[in-house]
Design an enzyme around this catalytic site. Structure first.
Site, PDB file in Angstrom:
ATOM      1  N   SER A 127       0.822  -1.202   0.000  1.00  0.00           N
ATOM      2  CA  SER A 127       0.000   0.000   0.000  1.00  0.00           C
ATOM      3  C   SER A 127       0.857   1.254   0.000  1.00  0.00           C
ATOM      4  O   SER A 127       1.959   1.282   0.561  1.00  0.00           O
ATOM      5  CB  SER A 127      -0.869  -0.033   1.256  1.00  0.00           C
ATOM      6  OG  SER A 127      -1.387   1.241   1.524  1.00  0.00           O
ATOM      7  N   TYR A 152      -1.628  -1.561  11.264  1.00  0.00           N
ATOM      8  CA  TYR A 152      -1.947  -1.989   9.896  1.00  0.00           C
ATOM      9  C   TYR A 152      -0.809  -1.604   8.948  1.00  0.00           C
ATOM     10  O   TYR A 152      -0.288  -2.434   8.194  1.00  0.00           O
ATOM     11  CB  TYR A 152      -3.266  -1.353   9.418  1.00  0.00           C
ATOM     12  CG  TYR A 152      -3.422  -1.379   7.921  1.00  0.00           C
ATOM     13  CD1 TYR A 152      -3.776  -2.543   7.257  1.00  0.00           C
ATOM     14  CD2 TYR A 152      -3.159  -0.233   7.150  1.00  0.00           C
ATOM     15  CE1 TYR A 152      -3.871  -2.577   5.879  1.00  0.00           C
ATOM     16  CE2 TYR A 152      -3.254  -0.257   5.777  1.00  0.00           C
ATOM     17  CZ  TYR A 152      -3.616  -1.429   5.142  1.00  0.00           C
ATOM     18  OH  TYR A 152      -3.700  -1.445   3.774  1.00  0.00           O
ATOM     19  N   LYS A 156       2.139  -3.880   6.658  1.00  0.00           N
ATOM     20  CA  LYS A 156       2.461  -3.773   5.215  1.00  0.00           C
ATOM     21  C   LYS A 156       3.982  -3.648   5.049  1.00  0.00           C
ATOM     22  O   LYS A 156       4.584  -4.314   4.202  1.00  0.00           O
ATOM     23  CB  LYS A 156       1.745  -2.584   4.585  1.00  0.00           C
ATOM     24  CG  LYS A 156       0.246  -2.771   4.425  1.00  0.00           C
ATOM     25  CD  LYS A 156      -0.080  -3.851   3.401  1.00  0.00           C
ATOM     26  CE  LYS A 156      -1.560  -4.178   3.355  1.00  0.00           C
ATOM     27  NZ  LYS A 156      -1.880  -5.467   2.739  1.00  0.00           N
TER      28      LYS A 156
END
Ligand code: UDP
Length: 342
Positions: A127, A152, A156
């Site tokens: 992302s 989160y 990644k």
């Protein structure tokens, strides 16, 4: 012989669109999902769009190492695209252990299974969140990653590093591509698959479409005092079908041995910054309706502006985003209406 791609998290929003594009490009696909954040709506939609009533589906939790190994035993997998992960930023702040355990654990099991099966091509869905608030815009793949602002985001970055290290240690058996997505929005033109948020949507476009259909009373625009032309944040909204096609190019590049390095990174964006207000206005115009919205305080953690320099993906993958924001917002609205049975 058709090459087989395992799509983990393949029943979700991005996974289902990627499955359609892979099938249409002539790949065989095994869809695997633990169904923790979706139902069978999109999988059924994929079967309808592609006419593949026999499309293999495996209910697998990739945190289960034995089940993951069994999947690699059952199919001869040429590439795996790994989507299976939790993705709500706010929830990750409240439940870090759950996020680390799920997002890292599932990916480690995939990599371990790839190793025990003699290697594999691994595509990881990363992302633009890894860039944080970039100092220079647009961001290239060389732009520095910023410290993650949520568990989160940290998962990644960690999965990116884990894949880089694993590829390096594998002696060429494992190849990797990291695709860094900007803001995927929209739905398939058939309106048979799209985004299905559970509860109140966190993301802008599902909130817009749910407000337009009457499921939500009012859209809050989080902040109009940012240092941008109209005061609202700038993002790089990319059509979900365009994004899905980038995966097909990336998988083909891996399978055909065209990679320039054993682990490559590509931005998947349009290169076009669009403000929240511009998106709302475009949605109203293209769909001929008025949206109930208000200006609300800034949302903590939001960056002011981020958009991609997609030159590398354009050049190396031979892929380019083609859809206009208007086309994409039309598709998003058609999908919301489809869900409402209208
Ligand atoms: N946004 C908004 N209202 C909403 C949801 C999002 O104004 O109900 C804004 C948000 O502040 C950001 C942009 O829309 O500027 C995109 O947010 P989203 O959550 O879709 O993606 P993000 O860029 O945060 O990953």
């Amino acid at each position: 012989m058709k090459k087989t791609v395992l799509v983990s998290g393949g029943a979700g929003f991005i996974g289902s669109h990627v499955t359609v594009e892979l099938l249409e490009a002539g790949y065989e696909v095994v869809v695997a999902d633990n169904m923790s954040n979706c139902d069978m709506t999109c999988f059924e939609g994929v079967k309808k769009i592609t006419g593949r009533a026999d499309l293999p589906f495996e209910k697998v939790d990739f945190c289960d190492a034995v089940a993951t190994e069994a999947l690699f035993d059952k199919y001869k997998i040429d590439a795996v695209i790994h989507f299976a992960a939790f993705k709500a930023v706010g929830e990750s702040v409240d439940k870090p252990v759950m996020y680390y355990k799920n997002n890292l654990g599932s990916f480690l099991n995939v990599l371990e299974a790839a190793q025990t099966h003699g290697g594999c091509n691994v595509l990881f869905s990363s992302s633009a969140t890894v860039y944080g608030q970039p100092e220079k815009l647009p961001v290239t793949e060389e732009s520095p990653r910023q410290p993650a602002t949520s568990p989160y985001g940290a998962t990644k970055q960690m999965c990116e590093d884990i894949l880089q290290d694993t590829v390096k240690a594998s002696g060429g058996a494992i190849k990797g591509i990291l695709l860094r997505y900007f803001n995927p929005i929209g739905a398939h033109p058939s309106a048979l698959i799209g985004e299905l948020p559970r509860g109140v949507p966190n993301n802008l476009v599902p909130f817009i479409t749910q407000t337009a259909i009457g499921k939500r009373e009012c859209l809050s625009i989080f902040g109009d005092d940012y240092p941008t032309p109209d005061g609202t944040c700038l993002r790089d909204y990319i059509d979900i079908v365009d994004l899905a096609k980038a995966h097909v190019f990336a998988v083909t590049r891996m399978i055909e041995g065209k990679m320039k390095k054993d682990c490559e990174v590509f931005n998947v964006g349009t290169g076009r910054p669009v403000s929240v207000m511009e998106l709302v206005t475009a949605f109203e115009k293209v769909n001929g309706l008025k949206l109930n919205y208000k200006i609300a305080p800034r949302r903590p953690g939001d960056v002011t502006a981020v958009w991609a320099d997609p030159t590398l993906a354009n050049k190396e993958l031979g892929w380019k985003a083609t859809r206009s924001v208007e086309e994409t917002l039309k598709a998003a609205w058609a999908w919301e209406k489809h869900l409402a049975g209208k």
